[in-house]
Design an enzyme around this catalytic site. Structure first.
Site, short mmCIF file in Angstrom:
data_model
loop_
_atom_site.label_atom_id
_atom_site.label_comp_id
_atom_site.label_asym_id
_atom_site.label_seq_id
_atom_site.Cartn_x
_atom_site.Cartn_y
_atom_site.Cartn_z
CB THR A 1 -0.91 0.03 1.25
OG1 THR A 1 -0.11 -0.35 2.38
CG2 THR A 1 -2.07 -0.93 1.11
CG ASP A 2 5.18 1.08 0.78
OD1 ASP A 2 4.81 0.45 -0.25
OD2 ASP A 2 6.30 0.91 1.31
N GLY B 1 12.45 -10.65 4.17
CA GLY B 1 11.35 -9.70 4.24
C GLY B 1 11.39 -8.84 5.49
CG LEU B 2 12.74 -10.09 8.77
CD1 LEU B 2 13.47 -10.78 9.91
CD2 LEU B 2 11.28 -9.89 9.16
CB SER C 1 17.86 -3.50 1.59
OG SER C 1 16.46 -3.46 1.58
CD GLU D 1 15.75 -0.95 -1.26
OE1 GLU D 1 16.29 -0.60 -0.20
OE2 GLU D 1 15.59 -2.14 -1.58
CG ASP E 1 10.65 -1.82 3.82
OD1 ASP E 1 9.49 -1.94 4.25
OD2 ASP E 1 11.10 -2.47 2.87
CE1 TYR F 1 7.61 -4.02 -3.19
CE2 TYR F 1 8.62 -2.49 -4.73
CZ TYR F 1 7.96 -2.72 -3.55
OH TYR F 1 7.64 -1.68 -2.73
C1 GLA Z 1 9.00 -4.09 0.42
C2 GLA Z 1 9.18 -2.63 0.07
C3 GLA Z 1 8.17 -1.76 0.83
C4 GLA Z 1 6.75 -2.28 0.68
C5 GLA Z 1 6.71 -3.78 0.96
C6 GLA Z 1 5.35 -4.35 0.66
O1 GLA Z 1 9.35 -4.32 1.74
O2 GLA Z 1 10.47 -2.19 0.35
O3 GLA Z 1 8.26 -0.41 0.41
O4 GLA Z 1 6.22 -1.96 -0.56
O5 GLA Z 1 7.66 -4.50 0.20
O6 GLA Z 1 4.41 -3.85 1.54
#
Ligand code: GLA
Length: 388
Positions: free
Chosen positions: A35-36, A123-124, A127, A159, A171, A221
């Protein structure tokens, strides 16, 4: 990597003690996925897995980086900065320096050694931690007086331009703005944010790592981002007030259905529904509503990510299905960009042990894989590290 290990390694490599030692955490996200970058809402938190950095200006024009965890070095002069090919680890740090230079900062040569315990590709947001740590550190060492939101945005640009992932702001925001014991809702359009205490006496946020590593630059992505933009371009023809998927509604999507086509329609629908789930969840947190209801929202989020946004994978789906029978689990979903990484599980505090045992056994039985798990503690954002 303890404070003294890091300082000693730094002194060993560079011949002097660091001028600044700091920590930059990874993050979880309770809800609000993908959503970001659609101007929407997210609800992340920084966690007690972090990268620690030791830094010092070196009086030359050279940037010298040492990644202690994989014993690698990289050196470049400030004037020769450029993105490195092949997903090079130094892109995160170099991208931040490039961002500072773009803003007109004078960045002299510096030495930087770092190491940590955020698993990569899980997924944490290791980066984001790698970027935000350097941004915060240089801001301090050089007394640049950039505000924290600017540091987050500059790290996000690193990024985009150096790591080639067109990420949103979540993030980097979470790594810099985290607060111990809290999740934080960010409105990615207005950049307003609000903290909510997370009561660990009732439930814990537990991560189950599928062990499937993702590299977002190589996954869907960036394609998802393009699909969302394509959706907005069509929806706008019907309603010019729709500037991003944040502004879209389910009836608006329904009206444009034929033109959107099946795939883009699904992406749009997911984003609209996920934004609503963030609103619902924060309302429940504020009203101390039942954990079962919060858990249902997590399951609904996962279903959307799996069926509409299509960023899950069989291992993540298996973990979420397993969690439904697991002791003490209120809800679960895949977390982060997707295509691998961790599931986030909301688990009754008194039953965490049983939950972990059940999940490990189940994952092994179903997929023949060992399951790594982390019971997270919500932590403060980037800051100076003075030792434990
Ligand atoms: C990654 C991206 C974030 C966000 C998530 C999905 O972590 O870096 O900006 O889009 O995926 O919510």
């Amino acid at each position: 990597m303890t404070y003294s290990e890091l300082s000693t390694a730094f002194a060993h490599r560079f011949g002097e003690a660091p001028a600044l030692v700091l920590r930059a955490p990874g993050r979880i996200n309770l809800i609000g996925e993908h959503t970001d970058y659609n101007d929407g809402l997210v609800l992340p938190a920084a966690i007690d897995k972090e990268i620690r950095f030791a830094l010092r200006l070196n009086g030359s024009d050279r940037i010298r980086l040492v990644a202690l965890d994989f014993d690698a070095t990289y050196e470049v002069t400030v004037a020769d900065l450029a993105p490195l090919p092949g997903g090079h680890w130094a892109n995160y740090q170099l991208g931040v320096v490039a961002g500072l230079l773009k803003r007109g900062a004078q960045v002299p040569g510096f030495d930087c050694a770092f190491g940590g315990d955020i698993p990569s590709g899980a997924g944490l947001s290791s980066s984001a931690a790698a970027e935000c740590g350097v941004a915060w550190g240089l801001n301090n060492l050089l007394d640049l007086k950039l505000d924290t939101m600017t540091l987050a945005q500059l790290s996000q640009t690193a990024e985009h331009e150096y790591a080639k992932v067109m990420c949103g702001l979540m993030d980097q925001f979470a790594s810099l703005f985290g607060r111990a014991g809290h999740v934080v809702e960010l409105d990615c359009r207005s950049l307003e944010y609000a903290y909510f205490p997370f009561d660990t006496s009732a439930s814990r946020l537990v991560l189950c790592n599928s062990g499937v590593k993702h590299a977002l630059a190589d996954t869907g992505y960036n394609t998802r981002r393009e699909e969302c933009a394509a959706g907005v371009a069509i929806l706008q023809k019907y309603d010019p007030a729709i500037k991003s998927l944040r502004d879209a509604t389910l009836p608006a999507i329904e009206a444009a259905k034929a033109e959107l086509g099946e795939v883009i329609e699904k992406r749009c629908r997911y984003v609209v529904e996920e934004n609503q789930r963030v609103r619902d969840l924060t309302a429940r947190l504020a009203e101390h509503q039942s954990l079962t209801e919060v858990g249902e929202l997590l399951y609904a989020s996962h279903a959307g990510l799996r069926d509409l946004y299509q960023v899950s994978c069989k291992e993540l789906d298996a973990l979420v299905e397993l969690s439904r029978q697991a002791p003490g689990c209120y809800g679960a979903r895949m977390m982060g960009g997707g295509f691998g990484g961790c599931t986030l599980n909301l688990v009754d505090t008194g039953r965490v042990k049983e939950f972990l045992a059940y999940m490990k056994q189940g994952y092994h039985d179903q997929l023949g894989r060992e399951l790594e798990t982390y019971v997270t503690n919500l932590a403060d954002g980037v800051g100076e590290y003075l030792g434990d």
